[in-house]
Design a protein around this motif. Sequence first.
Motif, PDB file in Angstrom:
ATOM      1  N   ALA A  43       0.843  -1.206   0.000  1.00 12.02           N
ATOM      2  CA  ALA A  43       0.000   0.000   0.000  1.00 12.02           C
ATOM      3  C   ALA A  43       0.874   1.250   0.000  1.00 12.02           C
ATOM      4  CB  ALA A  43      -0.924  -0.017   1.217  1.00 12.02           C
ATOM      5  N   GLU A  44       1.910   1.259   0.821  1.00 13.73           N
ATOM      6  CA  GLU A  44       2.798   2.438   0.887  1.00 13.73           C
ATOM      7  C   GLU A  44       3.502   2.693  -0.451  1.00 13.73           C
ATOM      8  OE1 GLU A  44       4.057   2.446   5.612  1.00 13.73           O
ATOM      9  OE2 GLU A  44       5.033   1.042   4.237  1.00 13.73           O
ATOM     10  N   MET A  45       3.757   1.598  -1.190  1.00 14.61           N
ATOM     11  CA  MET A  45       4.443   1.749  -2.496  1.00 14.61           C
ATOM     12  C   MET A  45       3.596   2.539  -3.495  1.00 14.61           C
ATOM     13  SD  MET A  45       6.052  -2.079  -2.685  1.00 14.61           S
ATOM     14  CE  MET A  45       6.148  -2.150  -4.446  1.00 14.61           C
ATOM     15  N   LYS A  46       2.268   2.544  -3.292  1.00 14.85           N
ATOM     16  CA  LYS A  46       1.388   3.223  -4.247  1.00 14.85           C
ATOM     17  C   LYS A  46       0.931   4.591  -3.747  1.00 14.85           C
ATOM     18  CE  LYS A  46       1.782  -0.582  -6.583  1.00 14.85           C
ATOM     19  NZ  LYS A  46       2.895  -0.693  -7.521  1.00 14.85           N
ATOM     20  N   GLU A  47       1.468   5.009  -2.612  1.00 18.85           N
ATOM     21  CA  GLU A  47       1.077   6.323  -2.071  1.00 18.85           C
ATOM     22  C   GLU A  47       1.932   7.428  -2.682  1.00 18.85           C
ATOM     23  OE1 GLU A  47       1.185   5.891   2.172  1.00 18.85           O
ATOM     24  OE2 GLU A  47      -0.594   4.579   2.141  1.00 18.85           O
ATOM     25  N   PRO A  48       1.391   8.678  -2.681  1.00 16.85           N
ATOM     26  CA  PRO A  48       2.096   9.786  -3.329  1.00 16.85           C
ATOM     27  C   PRO A  48       3.555   9.947  -2.887  1.00 16.85           C
ATOM     28  CG  PRO A  48      -0.113  10.457  -2.709  1.00 16.85           C
ATOM     29  CD  PRO A  48       0.066   9.074  -2.160  1.00 16.85           C
ATOM     30  N   GLU A  49       3.820   9.714  -1.599  1.00 21.38           N
ATOM     31  CA  GLU A  49       5.198   9.902  -1.112  1.00 21.38           C
ATOM     32  C   GLU A  49       6.174   8.994  -1.867  1.00 21.38           C
ATOM     33  OE1 GLU A  49       5.643   9.351   3.119  1.00 21.38           O
ATOM     34  OE2 GLU A  49       7.839   9.390   2.950  1.00 21.38           O
TER      35      GLU A  49
END
Length: 216
Positions: A43-49
């Motif tokens: 999930a974090e891999m697909k976040e804007p950051e």
Amino acid sequence: MTITITAFAASPDRGRGMARDMRVRWALEEAGQPYTVQALSFAEMKEPEHLARQPFGQIPTYQEGDLTLFETGAIVLHIAERFPGLLPEDAKGRARAIAWMFSAAGTIEPVIADREVVAYLETGKDWQAERRQMVDDRVRGRMRFLSGRLGDGDWLEGEFTAGDLMVVDALRRLSHSGILNEFPNLAAYVARAEARPAFKRAFAAQLAAFEASQIG
Ligand SMILES: N[C@@H](CCC(=O)N[C@@H](CS)C(=O)NCC(=O)O)C(=O)O
């Protein structure tokens, strides 16, 4: 300056060194450079950051000061140019080593990665077996030429370079297929690279990260 790479928080390969942070870790180990790892969930891999670091939401990335890089070929090339040990001193030797890096990313890895598309994304299709055969034959074709070029040499351009690192890391994706063993000089080439202390340190680090992710 601190180098930080991103990697899977819990690698789907369970620490077998198939995730592509492996080649970046390996290059950093060959160059004798310490690094830290930022572990990311899917999930974090697909976040804007993370998309700001990697436009496709993938791992790995490389950060050093205000430089952020994605694409393992570009990252390994940067490491090889920034630190000694991974590219020959002479300009022509460097150019040839870099050609092998492009070859790994553009000619070798794509046909090998296609086997994973067949295995994971095309399950249940009535044409899966036929396509698997076709993809494997394409891989064998590439391996035949690569095997012919390597011959009885230890490395593709005499000494170990970032080109070998990228080619070997792509070939490792074949390790459970049986195809590599059809080309004994390529199997020996991969084994020779995996015996390098820098490879072993990189492999141990990614395995330890996976094992830590399973605790608690
Ligand atoms: N061509 C890219 C490929 C990167 C890549 O495929 N990364 C995989 C892990 S090995 C990934 O992040 N997969 C998750 C996804 O694509 O969503 C590179 O070499 O950096």
